[in-house]
Design a protein around this motif. Structure first.
Motif, short mmCIF file in Angstrom:
data_model
loop_
_atom_site.label_atom_id
_atom_site.label_comp_id
_atom_site.label_asym_id
_atom_site.label_seq_id
_atom_site.Cartn_x
_atom_site.Cartn_y
_atom_site.Cartn_z
N LYS A 294 -2.80 -40.12 -19.09
CA LYS A 294 -2.25 -41.14 -18.20
C LYS A 294 -3.39 -41.84 -17.46
O LYS A 294 -4.42 -41.23 -17.16
CB LYS A 294 -1.30 -40.51 -17.18
CG LYS A 294 -0.09 -39.82 -17.78
CD LYS A 294 0.73 -39.15 -16.71
CE LYS A 294 1.87 -38.35 -17.30
NZ LYS A 294 2.63 -37.62 -16.26
N LEU B 246 -3.80 -44.60 -14.12
CA LEU B 246 -3.23 -45.41 -13.04
C LEU B 246 -4.35 -46.23 -12.42
O LEU B 246 -5.40 -45.69 -12.09
CB LEU B 246 -2.61 -44.52 -11.95
CG LEU B 246 -1.50 -43.54 -12.34
CD1 LEU B 246 -1.00 -42.81 -11.10
CD2 LEU B 246 -0.36 -44.26 -13.02
N ILE C 80 -0.99 -48.19 -7.42
CA ILE C 80 -0.37 -46.98 -6.88
C ILE C 80 0.60 -47.34 -5.76
O ILE C 80 0.25 -48.04 -4.81
CB ILE C 80 -1.44 -45.98 -6.39
CG1 ILE C 80 -2.21 -45.44 -7.60
CG2 ILE C 80 -0.80 -44.83 -5.61
CD1 ILE C 80 -3.34 -44.51 -7.26
N GLN C 81 1.83 -46.85 -5.87
CA GLN C 81 2.88 -47.18 -4.90
C GLN C 81 3.17 -46.04 -3.93
O GLN C 81 3.68 -46.27 -2.84
CB GLN C 81 4.17 -47.55 -5.65
CG GLN C 81 4.03 -48.78 -6.52
CD GLN C 81 5.30 -49.07 -7.30
OE1 GLN C 81 6.32 -48.39 -7.16
NE2 GLN C 81 5.25 -50.10 -8.15
N SER C 82 2.88 -44.81 -4.34
CA SER C 82 3.15 -43.68 -3.46
C SER C 82 2.17 -42.54 -3.72
O SER C 82 1.72 -42.34 -4.86
CB SER C 82 4.58 -43.17 -3.64
OG SER C 82 4.74 -42.58 -4.92
N PHE D 140 0.37 -35.95 -5.73
CA PHE D 140 1.09 -36.70 -6.77
C PHE D 140 0.89 -38.19 -6.51
O PHE D 140 1.27 -38.70 -5.45
CB PHE D 140 2.58 -36.37 -6.74
CG PHE D 140 2.89 -34.93 -7.06
CD1 PHE D 140 3.14 -34.54 -8.37
CD2 PHE D 140 2.92 -33.97 -6.06
CE1 PHE D 140 3.43 -33.21 -8.67
CE2 PHE D 140 3.21 -32.65 -6.34
CZ PHE D 140 3.46 -32.26 -7.65
N ASN E 281 1.74 -42.04 -7.88
CA ASN E 281 2.75 -42.70 -8.69
C ASN E 281 2.60 -44.22 -8.60
O ASN E 281 2.38 -44.76 -7.52
CB ASN E 281 4.15 -42.28 -8.19
CG ASN E 281 5.23 -42.56 -9.20
OD1 ASN E 281 5.38 -43.67 -9.68
ND2 ASN E 281 5.98 -41.52 -9.54
N ASP E 282 2.72 -44.88 -9.76
CA ASP E 282 2.65 -46.35 -9.77
C ASP E 282 3.99 -46.98 -10.11
O ASP E 282 4.08 -48.17 -10.41
CB ASP E 282 1.57 -46.83 -10.74
CG ASP E 282 1.91 -46.56 -12.20
OD1 ASP E 282 2.93 -45.86 -12.47
OD2 ASP E 282 1.17 -47.04 -13.08
N LYS F 58 5.76 -46.17 -12.75
CA LYS F 58 6.02 -45.88 -14.16
C LYS F 58 5.49 -44.50 -14.55
O LYS F 58 6.16 -43.74 -15.23
CB LYS F 58 5.36 -46.95 -15.05
CG LYS F 58 5.93 -48.34 -14.87
CD LYS F 58 5.20 -49.33 -15.79
CE LYS F 58 5.75 -50.74 -15.61
NZ LYS F 58 5.01 -51.72 -16.45
N ASN F 59 4.28 -44.21 -14.12
CA ASN F 59 3.65 -42.94 -14.46
C ASN F 59 3.25 -42.19 -13.20
O ASN F 59 3.09 -42.78 -12.13
CB ASN F 59 2.41 -43.18 -15.33
CG ASN F 59 2.76 -43.71 -16.70
OD1 ASN F 59 3.56 -43.12 -17.42
ND2 ASN F 59 2.18 -44.85 -17.06
N GLN F 60 3.04 -40.90 -13.38
CA GLN F 60 2.63 -40.05 -12.27
C GLN F 60 1.48 -39.16 -12.71
O GLN F 60 1.49 -38.60 -13.80
CB GLN F 60 3.80 -39.19 -11.79
CG GLN F 60 3.45 -38.24 -10.65
CD GLN F 60 4.68 -37.55 -10.10
OE1 GLN F 60 5.35 -38.07 -9.23
NE2 GLN F 60 4.97 -36.35 -10.62
N GLU G 249 -0.83 -35.79 -11.44
CA GLU G 249 -0.94 -34.68 -10.51
C GLU G 249 -2.40 -34.26 -10.40
O GLU G 249 -3.08 -34.08 -11.42
CB GLU G 249 -0.11 -33.47 -10.98
CG GLU G 249 1.35 -33.77 -11.19
CD GLU G 249 1.66 -34.29 -12.59
OE1 GLU G 249 0.93 -33.95 -13.54
OE2 GLU G 249 2.62 -35.06 -12.72
#
Length: 198
Positions: free
Chosen positions: A133, A135, A140-142, A151, A153-154, A156-158, A160
């Protein structure tokens, strides 16, 4: 007579242990040299920053592999001394040795290929047993922190990022530099609480 046999038996057991340990050391040194050399070449080639599992996990894999010659040589040798007949190790012991070798090899292979890659504009998660993956920092949204793991997250994908990875502080710095503070502040608070508890 029994005392002499016990002393001889102990001497032979130590010899088998030493031979198995020498084999394990040579194997460990060879693997570790190849791993370090490969990592160094990759780092020099593309100047990326890598987060990997601690070397302790690789050493655990080497330890499992090192048990194989100790078990097989020991069983063969002691059976010969007891019966005076050379025979192959017990099938169950062979199965156990195979499982130890397989577990050790998989652990080393996993540690070699699992990594978090920090680039100037993105973060990557790579591993032989997981989907690769990528990003982009700007997407990145969160960012959240749970159970010793960040974690990212964008939408769509995450990805870790486990806190036990070597060079984890580099990840925290990259996160602060590349992501808006309102996205990671809560995660950082939880991470600091986790550090205080552990």
């Amino acid at each position: 007579m029994n005392i002499i046999n016990m002393e001889w038996f102990t001497r032979e057991a130590i010899l088998v242990l030493i031979l198995g340990s020498v084999f394990a050391f040579l194997l460990t040194y060879t693997f570790e040299y190849l791993i370090k050399h490969t990592d160094k070449l990759q780092f020099q080639k593309n100047t990326k920053r890598y987060l990997r599992l601690p070397i302790l996990y690789r050493l655990a894999g080497f330890f499992l592999i090192s048990l194989v010659p100790i078990l097989l040589l020991g069983d063969t040798y002691f059976t010969f001394q007891k019966n005076g007949i050379f025979s192959f190790p017990d099938p169950i012991l062979c199965l156990v040795s195979f499982l130890l070798f397989l577990a050790g090899t998989l652990l080393i292979f996993y540690c070699k290929n699992y990594r978090i890659v920090l680039e100037k504009d993105a973060i990557l998660s790579e591993g032989v047993f997981r989907k690769h993956k990528r990003l982009f920092w700007k997407d990145i949204q969160s960012v959240r922190f749970e159970r010793s793991t960040f974690f990212l997250n964008d939408g769509k994908n995450q990805i870790e990022v486990v806190s036990l990875l070597s060079g984890f502080e580099i990840f925290l710095s990259a996160l602060e530099e590349s992501v808006a503070p309102d996205l990671y502040e809560d995660a950082f608070r939880k991470y600091k609480k986790f550090l205080r508890k552990s």
